[in-house]
Scaffold this active site. Structure first.
Site, mmCIF file in Angstrom:
data_model
loop_
_atom_site.group_PDB
_atom_site.id
_atom_site.type_symbol
_atom_site.label_atom_id
_atom_site.label_comp_id
_atom_site.label_asym_id
_atom_site.label_seq_id
_atom_site.Cartn_x
_atom_site.Cartn_y
_atom_site.Cartn_z
ATOM 1 N N THR A 4 0.674 -1.215 -0.126
ATOM 2 C CA THR A 4 -0.063 0.199 0.154
ATOM 3 C C THR A 4 0.960 1.272 0.086
ATOM 4 O OG1 THR A 4 -0.402 -0.165 2.432
ATOM 5 C CG2 THR A 4 -2.024 -1.134 1.064
ATOM 6 N N GLY A 5 2.307 1.089 0.095
ATOM 7 C CA GLY A 5 3.073 2.251 -0.127
ATOM 8 C C GLY A 5 2.957 2.972 -1.645
ATOM 9 N N ARG B 96 0.339 -3.804 7.049
ATOM 10 C CA ARG B 96 -0.178 -3.818 8.240
ATOM 11 C C ARG B 96 -1.199 -2.762 8.622
ATOM 12 N NH1 ARG B 96 5.238 -2.482 11.915
ATOM 13 N NH2 ARG B 96 5.541 -0.169 10.761
ATOM 14 N N LYS C 270 21.320 3.364 0.036
ATOM 15 C CA LYS C 270 22.090 3.441 1.367
ATOM 16 C C LYS C 270 22.613 2.093 1.965
ATOM 17 C CE LYS C 270 19.284 7.397 2.529
ATOM 18 N NZ LYS C 270 18.949 7.556 1.076
ATOM 19 N N VAL D 181 13.073 8.086 -4.747
ATOM 20 C CA VAL D 181 12.163 7.902 -5.734
ATOM 21 C C VAL D 181 11.100 9.279 -5.651
ATOM 22 C CG1 VAL D 181 10.146 6.634 -6.446
ATOM 23 C CG2 VAL D 181 12.094 5.707 -5.835
ATOM 24 N N ARG E 83 22.052 15.510 9.695
ATOM 25 C CA ARG E 83 21.678 14.606 10.398
ATOM 26 C C ARG E 83 22.516 13.467 10.937
ATOM 27 N NH1 ARG E 83 15.583 14.022 7.933
ATOM 28 N NH2 ARG E 83 17.063 13.290 6.476
#
Length: 328
Positions: A13-14, A37, A126, A165, A253
């Protein structure tokens, strides 16, 4: 390849999932099982597609029993589920470990148990010489997927490695556009920072290329364009027509690199150029028949592939944003 096949997509669902499923539906599959989930995102996706071939399954990749059930009679599995945000993984490493490493191991075991034909694992730049916990977990995930090809089964396991993306959840594009329109300022960690970028369509093309061509054990990489993050911000400021927008430097960061790499110096020793847009990283462990399959492909002519150069011009960045649907 996917005609009349049953396909399982973890984390379906991403943003990647939406684009992948939209393209897979055009391949005439028997059904696509969306495994995630979040109940609300599944309901929203079901209403968006309204396609009877989509089956929705609530579950977490940390739960091997749920995965075992979801994998029944599945032909192909796309593993997209992951904790992806660098600061979240730095702050909560145990959670990232459980999802990105243990979850990947659960996918491997469930796929083998259910005789899935091929598993395509989605990785990230990464994972190449990682400097943060997210990258470390994805690098371990890649290694597990490679090693899975040595387990006594007929299931093939392939990695695909991409970069940032455009337009995914939490994408810098959305953040910058919101900051420009609402605050008249843009926060950038470092003005020298560069990143790889690709559109969602290019990301899905990479996944499908890996699914179709992957023999099992290799890592498919797309050679993406790169840009300075500050140049990206300035193009958005210009195109949105806002005046007096301030660019603020926030500082890097924890775990964040100034430049990313898609291919490390070590990996380049085992990498071939698949075509003009794709590289294939071969494993250091011996997988029967794999090196022979790629024996006639040329070795890459460089030691690493960094986002530091060559950089896109502002005109090229604008063209990319138009292609991605962010600018008219």
């Amino acid at each position: 390849m996917f005609a009349n096949a049953t396909i399982l997509v973890t984390g379906g669902t991403g943003s990647w999932g939406y684009e992948l499923i939209e393209q897979l539906l055009q391949e005439n599959p028997k059904k696509i099982i969306v495994f995630s989930r979040n109940e609300s995102t599944q309901v929203a996706m079901k209403r968006t597609f309204e396609d009877a071939r989509l089956i929705f399954c609530i579950g977490d990749v940390r739960d091997k029993e749920a995965l075992m059930k979801a994998c029944e009679k599945v032909d192909y599995l796309f593993h997209l589920a992951a904790l992806k945000h660098v600061p979240v993984c730095e702050d909560q490493p145990y959670e990232a470990l459980k999802t990105n490493v243990v979850g990947t191991q659960n996918v491997i075991e469930a796929a083998i148990e259910n005789k899935v034909k091929k598993v395509i694992n989605i990785s990230t730049d990464k994972a190449a010489n990682p400097s943060n916990f997210y990258g470390m977990t994805k690098a371990i995930g890649e290694k597990l997927i490679v090693y899975a090809n040595l387990l006594s089964s007929d299931t093939k396991f392939v990695n695909v490695r991409g970069g940032n993306v455009l337009g995914t959840n939490g994408s810098v594009i959305h953040v910058f556009m919101k900051q420009i329109q609402e605050k008249s300022q843009v926060g950038i960690t470092d003005k020298n920072m560069t990143r790889f970028f690709m559109t969602k369509q290019e990301a899905i093309e990479l996944m499908l290329r890996g699914a179709e061509a992957g023999q099992g054990g290799e890592i498919f990489v797309i050679t993406m364009p790169t840009c300075k993050i500050v140049d990206l911000a300035e193009v958005l400021i210009e195109e949105l027509g806002k005046r007096d927008v301030e660019v603020i430097e926030l500082g890097v960061r924890p775990g964040e690199k100034i430049h990313e790499i898609l291919l490390s110096e070590f990996e380049s020793q085992f990498t071939v150029a698949y075509d003009d847009e794709h590289l294939v990283i071969l494993p250091t462990i011996e997988i029967p028949g794999l090196k022979a399959h790629y024996a006639n492909f040329p070795k890459v002519p460089y030691e690493s592939f960094s986002s530091e150069e060559p950089l896109m011009t502002k005109a090229e960045i604008k063209k990319m944003l138009v292609k991605g649907g962010f600018l008219g």
